[in-house]
Structures are given as structure tokens and as C-alpha cells.
Motif scaffolding. Structure first.
Motif, short mmCIF file in Angstrom:
data_model
loop_
_atom_site.label_atom_id
_atom_site.label_comp_id
_atom_site.label_asym_id
_atom_site.label_seq_id
_atom_site.Cartn_x
_atom_site.Cartn_y
_atom_site.Cartn_z
N GLN A 111 0.81 -1.20 0.00
CA GLN A 111 0.00 0.00 0.00
C GLN A 111 0.86 1.27 0.00
OE1 GLN A 111 -3.18 0.17 -0.47
NE2 GLN A 111 -3.15 2.39 -0.33
N LEU B 112 -9.46 -7.25 -4.12
CA LEU B 112 -10.84 -7.15 -4.59
C LEU B 112 -11.08 -7.97 -5.85
CD1 LEU B 112 -13.53 -5.92 -4.11
CD2 LEU B 112 -12.82 -3.88 -5.30
N TYR B 113 -10.05 -8.11 -6.67
CA TYR B 113 -10.24 -8.81 -7.95
C TYR B 113 -9.62 -10.19 -7.95
CZ TYR B 113 -11.05 -3.97 -9.10
OH TYR B 113 -11.52 -2.70 -9.10
N ASN C 28 -12.16 6.27 -1.57
CA ASN C 28 -10.83 5.74 -1.79
C ASN C 28 -10.30 5.00 -0.56
OD1 ASN C 28 -8.72 5.22 -3.30
ND2 ASN C 28 -7.84 7.27 -3.33
N SER D 135 -17.39 4.33 -2.42
CA SER D 135 -16.36 4.04 -3.41
C SER D 135 -15.59 5.30 -3.81
CB SER D 135 -16.96 3.37 -4.65
OG SER D 135 -17.87 4.25 -5.25
N ALA E 47 -5.73 -4.94 -2.08
CA ALA E 47 -6.58 -5.50 -1.03
C ALA E 47 -7.22 -6.82 -1.45
CB ALA E 47 -7.64 -4.50 -0.63
N ARG F 230 -6.62 4.62 -6.35
CA ARG F 230 -7.65 3.86 -5.65
C ARG F 230 -7.80 2.47 -6.28
NH1 ARG F 230 -13.12 3.74 -6.53
NH2 ARG F 230 -12.98 5.53 -7.91
N ARG G 111 -13.07 -0.81 4.00
CA ARG G 111 -14.33 -0.54 3.31
C ARG G 111 -15.39 -1.58 3.66
NH1 ARG G 111 -12.77 -0.08 -2.01
NH2 ARG G 111 -13.23 -2.28 -2.23
N VAL H 59 -19.12 -3.98 -6.78
CA VAL H 59 -18.01 -4.10 -7.72
C VAL H 59 -18.51 -4.62 -9.06
CG1 VAL H 59 -15.90 -5.37 -8.16
CG2 VAL H 59 -16.31 -4.40 -5.91
N LEU I 227 -9.26 1.55 1.73
CA LEU I 227 -8.70 0.22 1.53
C LEU I 227 -9.82 -0.79 1.67
CD1 LEU I 227 -5.49 0.53 3.65
CD2 LEU I 227 -5.74 0.65 1.20
N SER J 255 -5.07 0.39 -5.03
CA SER J 255 -5.35 -0.03 -3.65
C SER J 255 -6.34 -1.19 -3.62
CB SER J 255 -5.94 1.13 -2.84
OG SER J 255 -5.02 2.17 -2.76
N ASN J 256 -7.35 -1.06 -4.43
CA ASN J 256 -8.34 -2.15 -4.51
C ASN J 256 -7.68 -3.46 -4.91
OD1 ASN J 256 -10.53 -0.71 -3.78
ND2 ASN J 256 -11.25 -0.29 -5.84
N GLU K 93 -5.75 10.02 -8.85
CA GLU K 93 -6.34 9.49 -7.61
C GLU K 93 -7.21 8.27 -7.92
OE1 GLU K 93 -6.48 12.85 -8.19
OE2 GLU K 93 -4.90 13.36 -6.74
#
Lengths: 323, 504
Positions: free
Chosen positions: A70, A134-135, B373, B370, A132, A125, B379, B426, B375, A128-129, A121
Motif C-alpha cells: 500500500q 478485490l479482484y 478511496n 467508493s 486488497a 484507488r 471498506r 463491484v 482500503l 489499492s483495490n 487518484e
């Protein structure tokens, strides 16, 4: 009423006769049988795929940078500022999830293929996703890859709408089995996934020529956005591309894979990524079932001692479409 | 190709063991296949009355045990000041009251609960008794002999002989009228059978009728034919055990044996209750052996917990079926099962409305998040807190509106809801609202299906009472996991392809 309902469904026997492969058969008879679980990380992690590809001498897109933690996210700007176009990918993403392509930027606004602008930005973000998880498969922490944009070959001008046209080849035990080209459309937002509305063009394994094209499972003749006749499509450097995809078998050790390749203006065929769970849409694009071709390879026995070149030659002979 | 044989052997073994366990539960422990089955429990109270006159009293009452047709559930006796014990004697079980001195009118109570039970077994003496020789005065002897001769000609063995005898005695002929004055039906039949050399004895039974009081015992005659015996009701001429005839005394002993009292009388009152079968059976089999792995032995609270836990495999089976055979897309593999479990708590409609409200509102709020921004972990945590806030808010609103149903949305698994909202959000950004509807709808359809399966009265009954079912479910899941055929959705997906291939 019932007749109308039944008219919407194909008979399973009919599908079986044409050798169409279903999800369950793919999972049980091919993926779990020919892809050892311990090798999955090689293809599920694009960073590792890149490394084994480089070790094997397979061409891959340039790596701009990797963001692992991060606190490194703020370095994104330094990484990308000198690259006109780039794309940010999660290393463990699947199905094209979480890939952001930037075609151009004026140091303020980063333009996506669709023309939508993002700020730095927004991109941070997004990174960052990715970090973390997310995908990633199973939501595990991930790393973000930033890759140089591919200068794709002019031969495909007009065949694709905002996005790289890539070639998917199913490789079974090192034999190219079936191939298609995936062309992004406005509907697919620059993505090459057929279920998102990209056009799939079935390719003759022998020549790399278009056999037919589909969008949303229905046959099409012209690209919906550019209007180009899709039947004019012919992939250059076809043999080189097949050899590349065939060598992915030795490289990864996985028996049943989908190789995604692109054609770069300067570097020729390049490997974008490997997929240990390739989908079934390729059958629709080719109007042919996978099962008979896979069976043919399975009949060759357990031990096959052929070089990638020999395997490609075998496939081109056996799986050529009669045009 | 590796062999699939061991796999099928395992599946077959699981299935057979599961089936065997279920059959065992059904036949040995009499657990019914269908839910809601009730068992009749007869509560019978015997009241012993007598006059005591200051001396030590010992009253011994014959009491019934488990017998064909009835299982003894529990017994109790009430008798202030008396000592009481249940004694096993030659003549069966007897309740014996004793007291050093008593005066005046005494009342002793004995209460027994008997379950009407077609599977019940119990000893009724099957050793033929001695035949006493009886002298009968004229004119009865002649009448008896005439009747006996008639009956003997028309019969082949002791049982048929008794049947014919009863017919004769109940046909209202001259001899029958005469003999009816001699003795009452039971003793008369017994005497005549003995006269004819047929071993028989007199039992005392109780005609069970709901809510009757002060009932007397009725005579029943047990007639032997070698080792076999048959029960006859001399008053009605019925053969065999009557369904609502409880044998009270069947060891040829006196019903009441009283020392130190006089004017004794025993009268019976009875009451019929319906009890759920599991309660009744729990009482019947309260001594579990090792193979009777029954949850009924756990405390009630744990039982209730297990009832829910044992349903999960059913929900899982529904999910596996819908995903592998039908091909429904769901967001998260077993999220639907958890939602279905919440539906069980909330009822379907309330659950659906609540789910849609929370997820819908959550998506709206999440779209704002969302932009912040954050983490991912932070979130999701924010979404969890949001979900809790929404659940609280909706509960309060529902309560103010007087909708007590709305309070139940607190049963939803909040973490799961938060993840669902996150995933859907998402998905919305990446694939658009259509895909959200598809997967969300798919999840809900699967959840509703799983709910319907888990909420079915029959399935609840079977999972809770037959642990063998879990093994069968396991076998089914393994089999489904080996299914290489097409999914229903694929038949639709490849339909255009097949049509084209046909034209070529």
C-alpha cells in the motif's frame, strides 16, 4: 406453451453428437485431470507467468512496474508518467477483472479507451483495490502490475473497437486445438470477453483465417462498431503464433490451457496471459465442439514425444477446417 | 484414465449405510417416515377404596406391564402415609401399599400411562395352565354338555371350539338362557372349557374409552391350543386382542389382595392424550444403546440447535444441484444457504423484502463509499457497520409502524450481507446492472429454493430423526460432483450453435 419453452433449449443428445463440451465435462474430464493443482499459481499469478515466459524465451509485454504494498501506491505517478499508454492489472485477477487500460494522458487526465477520463487518484484507488484483493480469486491480497501498452499491428485496424484484439488458442497437451480472435466492441467497453459483448471470430487452425464470427452467441458478419467485414480477417505470423502457444505447455506443465496472444507491431506474437480454465465460447465462435478434437489427442496415448513444431504440424493437418 | 471404481464403491457404501441406518431407525425405534404422527397415550388411574379398622394394612394391586398393543410409559402411585413398592412376583408386577395402622375410608391411587403401540411386545403367559376339575350342579351340567357336544362337532381345535362355543352361548337358545343364569359370561366360558378339557384362564382387562370414570374390569378368556393361545371376549364373542382393551391382570392372580381392610373396591378412570411421536418414543427408548445415536438424548436446547444444523446439508445439496445441473449463477457459493437459513427465521416474504431493502440501500450507500478511496478491509468493515445501522433503522421503523414482522431482519447474517453488497457493487461497476440483477436474482432464486427444501415439514422431520439421511445426501453430493453432462443453461446457450450445425 411447453413447445415454445422447449424450442429455446437444445437437446443434450444433439449437443453430445456435435461434441460440444459443457462446463461440467470441462471441469471434471479435462481441467482437474490434466491441470495439476500445484501448477495453478503459475498461471493465476500474471507476475509468475511473466517470469516463466521470460525464462522460456517467450515474448511478453514490457513490465513498467509492480506495486506490492500500500505504501508504494503513491509511486504510481513516477512509474507511469513517462509512458504514454499503459495498463494496470491485478496479478491474480481472473476473467479480465480489474484491468484498467489507459491509452493516453496529459499528466492530468488519463484517458481510457472509451474516452472516459480518470485522475491519478482514481488510478491509485484502483491499485489499492487490487492490493486488497478485490479482484483476486478468493479475495487474497494481491499485487498490481503495470504493463506497457501493446502497439498492436495495423493488420487489425477496423477489426477492433478501442482495445487490443487478442487471439485465444486452446492448447491441449501441447497441441493447439481450437483458436479464435476476440475483438472488443463498444458494448464490451474495450474488454475482450465474449460474454461482455466482444466479437468472437473462429479461426482455422491451419491458416489463421476467419471461419465465422459471433457476438452474444449470434453469428455476425460485420463488426458492429466499425462495419468491417470480419471474414477478411487473417492472422499474420500464424505459424509463429501457434508455436508460441504450443510451447506454453512445456513452460507451464498444464495440459489444458487457453493462451491469450497479441500481435505487436514490433515484437510479433506476444503472450499476454495463460488461463488454466478457458471458457466454452470458443466453440460458438468456431461452430464446432471441442470434444472430438480433444479425444483425438487423448487417443495418441499417454506418452507423446513430439516437439512443439511437430505438434503444431499435427494440429494444422488434423484440425484444418474444410474451406 | 484412472479407475472410477473406488469412487462408486464409496458412493454405494455411503448410500447403503445411510439407508440401513434409516431403516433401522424406522423399524427398530419405530420412528415414522412422515412427520406429525401422533401416538395415543392412555392414562389410566386405578382407585383402590376400602374401609380400614386400625390394624396394619397391606394392599397389593396387580398392575399391567408392557404387553402386545401397549407400551408402558410411566407409572406412579399416590397414597399419603402409605409405604409403597412395586414388587415383581410370580403373578407379574404388583403395587404393594403398606401402613402400620389406618382407620376409616381409605383411598389409594395408582396411575399408569400406556402408549398404544402396534410394535409393543410383552409377556403374556403362554404356558398352558393346569385344568382344575369342577363339579357342576344339574340342570346346568346337562345343558353344558349339550352345548359342548354341538360345539365340538363343528370345530377342529381348541380355538375353533371356543369360537363355536361362544356362538352357541350367544344365540339366545334355551341352553344359553339357562346357563346365563348360572354364571356370568367369563367364568361360565372358563368353566365349560375346563369341563371339555381345554386349557384356558381368565384375565382381567379394561375397556378403554376416553374420559370414562369408575369403570370396572372386564373378563377376558385366554384359550390355549398347545403353545399357541387366543384371547376371547366372552361378553361380545370377539376373538383376538381388541385395540382398546388393556389387559390389567394376566397372571391368574387376584387383582386386589387386601389384608387389614374390608369392603374393598377397585375402580378405573381413563383419559386419552395425543402426544407427538417423538416425545412418546423418547420415553419408550430412554435407555439408549450405542447404535441408537439419537439426538433425543441431548438437552432440548441442543436438540433445537441441531435441528437447524442438520438442515444445512439439504440447503447445500440444493445449491449443488442448481449450480451443477441447472447452472444458475450465484454470487458466492454458499451465500444462498446462509440467506435461506435467515429466511427460516424470518419467514419467506419478510425475509425477501428485508433482504432486498438492505442490499438495495446498501448498494446506494456503498456507491458513495467508493469515492472515499478506502482500503478494501476498511471498506468492508464500513459496509458491515452500515448494514448493522440499516438493520437497526429498519427494525425501529417497522416497530413504529406496528410491523412486528420487520423486527425479524435482525436474523440476517450481517457479514454475509456486507460481502454481498460489496461484491454486487463491484460487479455493478465492472459489468453493469444487468449482471448484478442476474447474479443477485440467481442467488435469491437459489436461496428461495434452498429455503423451500429446508423449510419442508417432511424434510425437517427426516433430517432430524434419521441421521442416515446425511450419508445419503453425502452420496448424492459426490455423485453430482461427478456429473459430466450438460447444464440446463448450456442447453439454452448452445441452442443457436446447434441450429446452425443442423443447417450446414
Amino acid at each position: 406453451m411447453i413447445k415454445n419453452l422447449l424450442a429455446k433449449y437444445a437437446s443434450p443428445f444433439e449437443l453430445g453428437r456435435h461434441g460440444i463440451m459443457g462446463m461440467n465435462r470441462r471441469n471434471i474430464s479435462y481441467i482437474s485431470r490434466y491441470n495439476p493443482r500445484r501448477l495453478y499459481p503459475l498461471v493465476d499469478n500474471k507476475l509468475k507467468t511473466k517470469q516463466i515466459a521470460l525464462d522460456a524465451g517467450v515474448t511478453v509485454p514490457d513490465l513498467v512496474g509492480v506495486i506490492e504494498y500500500q505504501h508504494q501506491v503513491s509511486r504510481l505517478w513516477d512509474m507511469v508518467k513517462d509512458w504514454p499508454g499503459f495498463c494496470i492489472k491485478p496479478a491474480k485477477g481472473s476473467g479480465g477483472k480489474g484491468i484498467t487500460v489507459i491509452v493516453d494522458h496529459d499528466r492530468q487526465r488519463f484517458t481510457k479507451p472509451s474516452g472516459k477520463a480518470e485522475t491519478i487518484e482514481d488510478l491509485e484507488r484502483h491499485v489499492s483495490n487490487i492490493l486488497a484483493g478485490l479482484y483476486s480469486l478468493g479475495g487474497k491480497p494481491d499485487v498490481a502490475l503495470i504493463e506497457a501498452l501493446i502497439n498492436f499491428d495495423d493488420v487489425f485496424d477496423g477489426f477492433s473497437y478501442e482495445g487490443v484484439p487478442d487471439t485465444r488458442v486452446i492448447v491441449f497437451r501441447g497441441f493447439p486445438i481450437m483458436a479464435m480472435m476476440r475483438l472488443s466492441t463498444q458494448a464490451s467497453d474495450g474488454k475482450a470477453n465474449l460474454h461482455q459483448g466482444a466479437v468472437g471470430v473462429g479461426l482455422d487452425i491451419n491458416t489463421g483465417r476467419a471461419i465465422r464470427a459471433v457476438q452474444f452467441n449470434a453469428p455476425v458478419r460485420y463488426h458492429p462498431d466499425t462495419g468491417r467485414d470480419l471474414f477478411e480477417l487473417k492472422v499474420p505470423y500464424w505459424e509463429q503464433l501457434l508455436n508460441l502457444s504450443s510451447s506454453c505447455y512445456e513452460m507451464s506443465g498444464l495440459g489444458y490451457i487457453g493462451t491469450d496472444m497479441v500481435l505487436d507491431k514490433h515484437k510479433g506474437p506476444m503472450l499476454l496471459e495463460l488461463n488454466a480454465r478457458p471458457g466454452l465460447a470458443i466453440q460458438t465462435a468456431n461452430a464446432a465442439g471441442l470434444v472430438p478434437r480433444l479425444r483425438k489427442i487423448e487417443k495418441l496415448g499417454r506418452k507423446i514425444t513430439m516437439t512443439p513444431d511437430e505438434r503444431v504440424a499435427f494440429s494444422r493437418k488434423e484440425f484444418a477446417s474444410e474451406l | 484414465m484412472y479407475s472410477r471404481k473406488p469412487f462408486y464403491l464409496i458412493v454405494a457404501a455411503l448410500f447403503l449405510v445411510g439407508l440401513a441406518l434409516m431403516l433401522h431407525r424406522h423399524f427398530v425405534y419405530e420412528v415414522p417416515w412422515l412427520p406429525g404422527e401422533k401416538r395415543q397415550i392412555w392414562s389410566v388411574e386405578a382407585k383402590v377404596e376400602f374401609e380400614a379398622n386400625g390394624r396394619p394394612v397391606k394392599a397389593s394391586l396387580a398392575v399391567p406391564g408392557s404387553q402386545p398393543g401397549f407400551t408402558l410409559m410411566n407409572e406412579s402411585a399416590a397414597s399419603p402415609g402409605y409405604g409403597l413398592s412395586f414388587v415383581q412376583t410370580e403373578g407379574g408386577t404388583r403395587a404393594e401399599w403398606s401402613i402400620r395402622s389406618a382407620t376409616g375410608h381409605q383411598e389409594l391411587y395408582y396411575k399408569v400411562d400406556m402408549m398404544l403401540d402396534p410394535f409393543a411386545k410383552g409377556p403374556i403367559g403362554n404356558a398352558p395352565p393346569q385344568i382344575p376339575t369342577v363339579e357342576v350342579a344339574e340342570p346346568y351340567a346337562t345343558a353344558m354338555d349339550q352345548v359342548l357336544t354341538l360345539a365340538r362337532e363343528r370345530s377342529s381345535d381348541n380355538i375353533t371350539f371356543t369360537r363355536e362355543l361362544l356362538k352357541e352361548l350367544n344365540n339366545g337358545g334355551q341352553n344359553a338362557e339357562l346357563l346365563a343364569q348360572h354364571k356370568s359370561a367369563g367364568p361360565l366360558l372358563l368353566e365349560m372349557l375346563h369341563r371339555a378339557g381345554v386349557p384356558a384362564r381368565l384375565l382381567k382387562g379394561l375397556q378403554l374409552e376416553d374420559g370414562r370414570r369408575r369403570q370396572p374390569l372386564v373378563d377376558v378368556v385366554q384359550v390355549y391350543d398347545g403353545e399357541r393361545y387366543q384371547i376371547f371376549n366372552p361378553a361380545t364373542g370377539d376373538q383376538g386382542l381388541q385395540e382398546n382393551l388393556l389387559l390389567w391382570e394376566y397372571h391368574s392372580a387376584p387383582v386386589l389382595d387386601l389384608v387389614g381392610g374390608s369392603n374393598s373396591r377397585v375402580s378405573f378412570s381413563m383419559l386419552e392424550q395425543e402426544q407427538p411421536v417423538n416425545v412418546a418414543l423418547a420415553k419408550k427408548f430412554d435407555q439408549p444403546d450405542w447404535i441408537n445415536v439419537s439426538l433425543y438424548n441431548l438437552p432440548l436446547e441442543e436438540q433445537a440447535l441441531f435441528k437447524g444444523i442438520l438442515l444445512i446439508p439439504i440447503g447445500v445439496l440444493a445449491v449443488v444441484f442448481l449450480r451443477i445441473i441447472v447452472g444458475v449463477k450465484t454470487s458466492g457459493t454458499f451465500m444462498p444457504v446462509l440467506i435461506a437459513m435467515a429466511f427460516i427465521q424470518t419467514s419467506l416474504l419478510t425475509g425477501l423484502v428485508g433482504f432486498l431493502l438492505i442490499v438495495g440501500t446498501g448498494l446506494v450507500l456503498r456507491s458513495y463509499l467508493s469515492h472515499l478511496n478506502l482500503l478494501l478491509v476498511a471498506r468492508i468493515s464500513a459496509v458491515i457497520i452500515m448494514v448493522i445501522g440499516m438493520i437497526g433503522f429498519f427494525s425501529i421503523v417497522a416497530y413504529q409502524l406496528g410491523l412486528t414482522e420487520g423486527m425479524k431482519i435482525t436474523f440476517f447474517p450481517m457479514i454475509i450481507l456486507a460481502w454481498t453488497i460489496e461484491r454486487m457493487s463491484v460487479l455493478w461497476e465492472e459489468e453493469g446492472p444487468k449482471e448484478v440483477l442476474k447474479q443477485g436474482g440467481g442467488s435469491l432464486v437459489v436461496a428461495v429454493m434452498a429455503f423451500l427444501a429446508m423449510n419442508n415439514e417432511l424434510i425437517r422431520h427426516l433430517t432430524f430423526n434419521f441421521l442416515g439421511l446425511q450419508l445419503i445426501v453425502m452420496a448424492a453430493v459426490l455423485l453430482l460432483g461427478n456429473y459430466t453432462g450438460y447444464r440446463l443453461t448450456e442447453l439454452k446457450r448452445f441452442k443457436p450453435l446447434v441450429d446452425e450445425l443442423k443447417h450446414d
